[in-house]
Design a protein around this motif. Structure first.
Motif: not given
Length: 542
Positions: A277-293
């Motif tokens: 459960g340790n973080i190896q990497w993290e990545k936010p992705l998105g634009g100026s609107g509301r983005d829901f994965a």
């Protein structure tokens, strides 16, 4: 000896030519049939009772049937044993979509199932949330907790576990069985202004956090991780990766803590964890609107595809957004499917004072031969189905680069909210969610048009292309198999996946594979030939 007159000869010649024309016509019709890509509906089922029933998850089972889970408040029709309020409602269907058994699980509070999977022992694991403290629910920490339920193959309760905190609210959105026969669960935890209470959560970053918990085979907690920043972070999907770690996705509005970068609204947030459960990497992705994965899968190249909805800035409209990442989280490609009309996909706008997100339909996806199958929701008229004012199921096939190959809408004049899709053992697809009323493709609805039923649709396999139609099929033997599966030729690669779509292994330049280490069950072998043609076969491991 037969003696033919001139007339007989003419007649015989005419019959030969006629038969030849018939044969050619039949062949051309067959080829035209194979050239058409859109899969047809094989069957559809409305399941429920006099009130609201919402299917959230579906999986094909090893016997060819299906397991469906969601929540119901009905007390009539197909639903029996409601405990009060919304209950988990788990339904086992046969291969034709007929009910084999159904179970209502819960207490007098609110119990909502989000995710179901068949387990290696032939039973089922279900995850969601509960506010109940009675009935089937034991050990609630207070308020809203994760609720994990293990059923046997007949739907009988084997064990149940609640996890959470006495002061906050927790909701589990995704559960998968792990390689050690345990379980990985992802959702969110919400802390009140009073901070941490007594319970299973040992730290918290802010408003809402991703909450990922690892359980053993009996549902006992092995470790737990809260991930996020000072704002709102909610996980929607989790999968174990080939290296034994985990990939998690959902959405974030945080710009601190575990979340890198800054944002003015919601973004996709993809987090890679190691085996503990340790973080190896993290990545936010998105634009100026509301983005829901809402969905993520590991692909055969070791990378990831994440799907959800991308908000159009300044509006309440959404488009389907699919992003391909490499193994380290670097973006390789993305596609926005913006021809589907307003409010395509999912609106996961969260009111912090409300128990339920406002969901129009989950974007879910699975890797299949030569691409991906995707489901979402649309208001737009596609294939003459939607009225333009009602929400319909949407199913699309993408190629390996995310280009749209075909699309199909399913539904009628009332709202249909799609939540899950999976490729089936026969190469077709099954789609599940909810539907209101009888119209269009929907029949057998149990209540008024103001209430929802589970709605399950089975699609036939895609019609073959001419190239695939003429391609000599690969022969495999033996099937069922115990130790080794053999092929009648050497192929460029063999990919083995289980019934959930998880990749077990990839083998190159071979005419067979050792499968003695696989547990019993159904698997798919996808072969890649030198000319780029692929073919998928089903095997049974005994």
């Amino acid at each position: 000896m037969k003696i033919y007159s001139k007339n007989n000869m003419r007649s015989s010649k005419f019959l030969v030519i006629t038969n030849l024309i018939i044969c050619i016509s039949f062949f051309v019709l067959s080829i035209n049939g194979y050239s058409q890509a859109l899969p047809n509906i094989e069957w559809q089922k409305s399941l429920g009772g006099n009130s609201d029933d919402f299917a959230q998850s579906i999986q094909q089972t090893t016997d060819g049937g299906f397991i469906v889970a969601g929540y119901s408040i009905s007390t009539t029709g197909d639903v029996t044993g409601n405990h009060g309020g919304y209950d988990f409602w788990v339904v086992k269907l046969n291969i034709d979509g007929n009910i084999q058994w159904e179970k209502s699980l819960g207490g007098s509070g609110t119990d909502i199932a989000r995710s179901v999977r068949q387990t290696n022992d032939g039973g089922y694991i279900v995850a969601g949330m509960t506010t109940s403290t009675n009935g089937d629910v034991v050990g609630n920490d207070g308020g809203m907790d994760f609720w994990i339920v293990k059923l046997n193959s007949n739907g009988d309760l084997v064990w149940q576990k609640t996890y959470g905190d006495t002061l906050g609210g927790e909701d589990a959105y995704s559960i998968k069985q792990t390689l050690d026969d345990g379980y990985i669960v992802a959702g969110y935890s919400g802390m009140s202004w009073q901070g941490l209470g007594n319970g299973d959560i040992t730290s918290h970053n802010g408003n809402y956090d991703y909450w990922v918990i690892k359980l053993d085979s009996l549902g006992n907690l092995q470790w737990q991780k809260t991930l996020g920043g000072s704002s709102e972070d909610k996980a929607c999907d989790v999968q174990q990766t080939n290296d034994g770690g985990f990939i998690v996705t959902g959405f974030t509005s945080s710009s601190n803590g575990n979340v890198s970068g800054s944002r003015s609204t919601f973004d996709y947030w993809v987090v890679k964890l190691d085996a503990v459960g340790n973080i190896q990497w993290e990545k936010p992705l998105g634009g100026s609107g509301r983005d829901f994965a809402t969905s993520i899968i590991q692909t055969t190249d070791g990378g990831y595809v994440v799907g959800g909805s991308r908000g159009i800035s300044g509006t309440n409209s959404y488009n389907l957004w699919i992003v391909k990442l490499d193994a380290n989280g670097n973006q390789q490609w993305d596609n926005i499917y913006n021809s589907f009309g307003n409010s395509f996909g999912v609106d996961l706008t969260i009111n912090n004072n409300s128990l339920y997100p406002s969901m129009k339909g989950i974007v879910s996806l699975q890797q299949v031969a030569n691409g991906f199958i995707v489901s979402g929701a649309t208001y737009l008229n596609i294939n003459g189905v939607s009225t333009g004012t009602s929400l319909n199921y949407w199913v699309g096939k993408l190629d390996d680069s995310g280009n749209l190959l075909w699309q199909k809408a399913l539904g009628g004049n009332n709202h249909q909210r799609v939540m899950a899709i999976q490729q089936t053992l026969d190469g077709g697809f099954v789609v599940a969610g909810s539907s209101e009323g009888n119209s269009g493709h929907v029949t057998g609805h149990h209540g008024s048009v103001t209430v929802s039923d589970y709605w399950v649709v089975k699609l036939a396999p895609e019609n073959l292309s001419l190239e695939s139609f003429l391609q000599k099929s690969i022969t495999i033997f033996p099937n069922p198999v115990n130790n080794r599966i053999n092929l009648d030729r050497i192929v460029k690669s063999i990919k083995i996946t289980d019934i959930s779509g998880k990749v077990i292994g990839i083998y190159r330049d071979t005419d067979g594979v050792e499968v003695s280490d696989l547990i019993h069950g159904i698997y798919f072998l996808t072969f890649e030939l030198e000319n780029g043609v692929t073919e998928t076969k089903k095997i049974i491991k005994i």
